[in-house]
Structure formats: structure tokens, C-alpha cells
Write an enzyme that holds these catalytic residues in place. Structure first.
Site, PDB file in Angstrom:
ATOM      1  CB  CYS A 114       6.001   5.277  20.058  1.00 49.74           C
ATOM      2  SG  CYS A 114       7.228   5.590  21.316  1.00 49.74           S
TER       3      CYS A 114
ATOM      4  N   GLY B  11       0.812  -1.214   0.000  1.00 54.31           N
ATOM      5  CA  GLY B  11       0.000   0.000   0.000  1.00 54.31           C
ATOM      6  C   GLY B  11       0.845   1.262   0.000  1.00 54.31           C
TER       7      GLY B  11
ATOM      8  CB  THR C 121      12.323  -9.220 -10.975  1.00 52.36           C
ATOM      9  OG1 THR C 121      13.418  -8.965 -11.845  1.00 52.36           O
ATOM     10  CG2 THR C 121      11.829 -10.649 -11.157  1.00 52.36           C
TER      11      THR C 121
ATOM     12  CB  SER D 204      -2.114  -3.182   1.144  1.00 49.43           C
ATOM     13  OG  SER D 204      -1.123  -3.921   1.805  1.00 49.43           O
TER      14      SER D 204
ATOM     15  CG  HIS E 269      -0.283  -6.642   4.895  1.00 55.08           C
ATOM     16  ND1 HIS E 269      -0.214  -6.297   6.219  1.00 55.08           N
ATOM     17  CD2 HIS E 269       0.020  -5.535   4.196  1.00 55.08           C
ATOM     18  CE1 HIS E 269       0.140  -5.015   6.303  1.00 55.08           C
ATOM     19  NE2 HIS E 269       0.290  -4.538   5.094  1.00 55.08           N
TER      20      HIS E 269
HETATM   21  N1  PLP Z   1      -2.987   2.931   3.804  1.00 53.14           N
HETATM   22  C1  PLP Z   1      -3.723   2.521   4.838  1.00 53.14           C
HETATM   23  C2  PLP Z   1      -5.078   3.122   5.066  1.00 53.14           C
HETATM   24  C3  PLP Z   1      -3.241   1.539   5.703  1.00 53.14           C
HETATM   25  O1  PLP Z   1      -3.973   1.135   6.740  1.00 53.14           O
HETATM   26  C4  PLP Z   1      -1.950   1.003   5.455  1.00 53.14           C
HETATM   27  C5  PLP Z   1      -1.352   0.029   6.402  1.00 53.14           C
HETATM   28  O2  PLP Z   1      -1.594   0.064   7.581  1.00 53.14           O
HETATM   29  C6  PLP Z   1      -1.223   1.465   4.351  1.00 53.14           C
HETATM   30  C7  PLP Z   1      -1.784   2.429   3.539  1.00 53.14           C
HETATM   31  C8  PLP Z   1       0.143   0.938   4.034  1.00 53.14           C
HETATM   32  O3  PLP Z   1       0.050  -0.338   3.428  1.00 53.14           O
HETATM   33  P1  PLP Z   1       1.315  -1.327   3.442  1.00 53.14           P
HETATM   34  O4  PLP Z   1       1.418  -1.850   4.840  1.00 53.14           O
HETATM   35  O5  PLP Z   1       0.929  -2.415   2.463  1.00 53.14           O
HETATM   36  O6  PLP Z   1       2.483  -0.555   2.992  1.00 53.14           O
END
Ligand code: PLP
Length: 396
Positions: A329, A71, A241, A203, A205
């Protein structure tokens, strides 16, 4: 100890079907997808199948899907790929740092080199429910506005922004619209044409695919300046790649997400989340952030007055329950969440907030276990809190 994981907005477990789909691409089918021999053709076909699956999840054409490392990279590619010197960008104060810090970088560049070379960024506020007002977007538009980047669903509250309305405003003004849909993909149906966006980030995951892989939807005809220079992978939009096992996993997760919507998984998750939320809000001096706004079905963000969120996260973790705060933090001090403070929560209340986020693996029993732990832990921490003791004394 039985462990329950309710932090699925941080990351989700890879589903067994996703792992199975990925496995052969680590050994049996190891080819470089750019090679012209058998091994390359095999992996190229797998990458293109995954592209079709991601396109089906987003309602786009396969050729409009660009695979990235996640992401963060997709958000950065959308922003830096479009904004250039002298441009104006509109975003919101509640974006994920992948967007917020990319925009800050554009801004700092302006400070350093003055208006002649840099970009200007407008950070739009949100209301008490966490919503951007589309009228504010419209008002912020200037003759040099190049890009609007407003997230689809917030990672801390799950609040869903009026993206289709914003898309309409952007289209009418002839401005590019990017939306970070990392926390929406797999949770609510997405259709890039209904949203009217030119760019959209997902994203893997966050919806039971692997970490380290994501995608940027890029509407046909959108000219993006690449961020990486190298080979002509991904139609010269993202050199390097391809991460074939990851891309295959992302494709499988997209297929499973579509099947999940057809089965009504999203409604089931909402019912489970709603029970958790209802019961937690029965605890005194609690409240829901994002109340009254549309939300994705898996997220609830609740404040427990008189408590340090970090202390509650640690106390619950010791008992096997994983949740999180939105707090960051920075240089040793816990900063209240920028999202919750933008919604008007005072800093102590923002620091007393906990995000609970469910995934497909969570069961009704998980919620019962959480409900067995949270009220007593909150009561114990409040008994130890001088702030809480004083507040109670004042009220009685
Ligand atoms: N955007 C949002 C709203 C997210 O919650 C996150 C991850 O927490 C990201 C972007 C970043 O994605 P990635 O962890 O795949 O870099």
C-alpha cells in the site's frame, strides 16, 4: 471461531521449545554478555552456544556468525558494509525491500553526488518463472563490481534462485556474493560453502524463532565496514549489547530446524502445500506463479482472475483464515507486487494474487478448513465483480 494461519512467510509462531529456552534469560540469567563476572559469563556462554547452533545450520564456522536485530539489518550490513564510493553492485528486481531499498539508497547517493562519490546498481530481470539467469549476472559484471546480492528464496513466490551457480561466477570474478536467505533458512538445507557465498542473511522469526533477531554469515577474511559505532561487540562488526534471550531463541530455532530436516519435516510440508495448491488450481481462471521453478516447500502463490486480492484476504480473515497478498500500500493506493510484475504478470493479475505460506504448526485439517472456505469465497467475490461478470459474458 477456529483460526488457521497460512501466512508463515510474514512471521511464524515461536515453537514451545524455543520459548522455554529463552525464558531463563529474561530473569534468572539476566547478565550483560560483556560483563566479566559470573552473570556475564553465563550469558556469554549462552550466546556462544547459540552461535555454534546457527553455524551448524549454515555449515559455517561459529566465528563467521554475526548476530543482528533481524533480516533487514543483516541485509543492510552486508550491502553498506561492503559497497563504497565508485563501486558497482549487482542485484535483482525481485529482492525484498530490505535489499532493494538499500540498493536504491546507494543509487540515489550516486545521483546526488555524481559518479565520483556514489555507487551504481544493476537490477537484473527475472524470467516468467521468477528466476535470475546466471548468464545475466556474468554479463553485468564490470571492472568496478564489488558485490552481487541475489536472494536465495523469494518471500512472495518461494522461488529458489540458482545461488550456487551465481556463487561460482562471483568467486571466479573475485567479487563478493551476498544472498538473502531469510525465506530459505529452516525450509531447505543451507551450506554456505556449497553456495560459495561470502555473506548470507537469516532472520529468527521466519523459522519459528523470535522476532527482532537475525544473523549475518560473514566469510572469514571479509572486511566489513560496521554500520553502528559503539562497543566492540560481535568482533567489532555490530556494536550494541547482545539481545541474549533473542539470540538464545534463534540458536534453539536453528537446532530444531536441523532436527526437522533429519525427520523430513520439509517433505511433509511440501506434501501438504501441494494438496492445497492442486485443489486451488482446480478453481477456474486461477494459476500458479513460479510454476516450473524450484521452490521452498511451504509457499504457493496463486492468482484468482477477476478478484481484488485485498478483498479476498479480508473476506477470508472474517472467516478465520489468515493469508496475504504481495501487494504494497503506497500513498493510499494498492500497488501490484514488484515481484509478480517483474515475472511478467499484468497488474490486475498481480493484484489478484494470494500467497499461502505454511509453517511447522499447520496440520492437514488446517488445509481442509482453508479448502472449505476459499472456493466459495472466490465465487462470491467474483459474482460481485463487474470485471468478472463482463469477462464471463464475453466468454459465453
Ligand atoms: N528478506 C526477506 C526475503 C524477507 O522475507 C524479510 C521479511 O519479510 C526480510 C528480509 C526482513 O527480515 P526482518 O523482518 O527480520 O527484518
Amino acid at each position: 471461531m477456529r483460526r488457521v494461519y497460512l501466512d508463515n512467510n510474514a512471521t511464524t509462531p515461536v515453537l514451545p521449545e524455543v520459548l522455554e529456552a529463552m525464558r531463563p534469560y529474561f530473569d534468572e540469567h539476566f547478565g550483560n554478555a560483556s560483563s566479566i563476572h559470573h552473570h556475564g559469563q553465563e550469558t556469554r556462554a549462552a550466546v556462544e552456544r547459540a552461535r555454534e547452533s546457527v553455524a551448524a545450520l549454515l555449515g559455517s564456522r561459529a566465528s563467521e556468525v554475526v548476530f543482528t536485530s533481524g533480516g533487514t539489518e543483516a541485509d543492510n550490513l552486508a550491502i553498506f558494509g561492503l559497497a563504497s564510493a565508485g563501486d558497482h553492485v549487482i542485484t535483482s528486481t525481485i529482492e525484498h525491500h530490505a535489499v532493494l531499498n538499500a540498493c536504491k539508497h546507494l543509487d540515489q547517493y550516486r545521483d546526488k553526488y555524481r559518479e565520483t562519490t556514489g555507487c551504481e546498481v544493476t537490477y537484473l530481470p527475472v524470467d516468467g518463472r521468477g528466476l535470475v539467469d546466471p548468464a545475466d549476472v556474468k554479463r553485468a559484471i564490470r571492472p568496478n563490481t564489488k558485490l552481487i546480492t541475489i536472494m536465495f528464496a523469494n518471500n512472495e513466490t518461494g522461488v529458489v534462485q540458482p545461488v550456487a551457480e551465481i556463487g561460482k561466477i562471483a568467486a571466479e570474478a573475485g567479487i563478493y556474493f551476498h544472498t538473502d536467505a531469510v525465506q530459505a533458512a529452516g525450509k531447505v538445507p543451507i551450506d554456505v560453502n556449497k553456495i560459495g557465498c561470502d555473506l548470507l542473511t537469516i532472520s529468527g522469526h521466519k523459522f519459528h524463532g523470535p522476532q527482532g533477531v537475525g544473523a549475518l554469515y560473514v566469510r572469514k577474511g571479509t572486511l566489513l565496514e560496521p554500520m553502528l559505532y559503539g562497543g566492540s561487540h560481535e568482533r567489532s562488526r555490530r556494536a550494541g549489547t547482545e539481545h541474549v534471550p533473542g539470540i538464545v531463541g534463534l540458536g534453539k530455532a536453528a537446532e530444531l530446524a536441523i532436527a526437522g530436516f533429519e525427520r523430513g519435516d520439509d517433505k511433509k510440508i511440501a506434501t501438504t502445500r501441494d494438496r492445497l495448491e492442486r485443489e486451488l488450481l482446480k478453481i477456474e481462471a486461477t494459476g500458479l506463479s513460479g510454476e516450473g521453478a524450484p521452490r521452498v516447500p511451504n509457499t504457493t502463490n496463486i492468482y484468482f482472475d477477476g478478484i481484488e486480492g485485498e478483498a479476498l484476504v479480508i473476506a477470508l480473515d472474517l472467516k478465520g483464515l489468515a493469508v496475504s497478498t504481495g501487494a504494497a500500500c503506497s500513498s493510499g493506493a494498492i500497488e501490484p507486487s514488484h515481484v509478480l510484475t517483474a515475472m511478467g504478470l499484468r497488474p490486475e493479475r498481480a493484484k489478484a494474487s494470494i500467497r499461502f505460506s505454511l509453517g511447522k504448526q499447520n496440520t492437514a485439517e488446517d488445509i481442509e478448513l482453508a479448502l472449505g472456505l476459499i472456493p466459495e469465497t472466490v465465487a462470491r467475490l467474483r459474482n460481485l465483480s463487474p470485471v468478472w461478470t463482463k469477462a464471463v459474458a464475453r466468454a459465453t
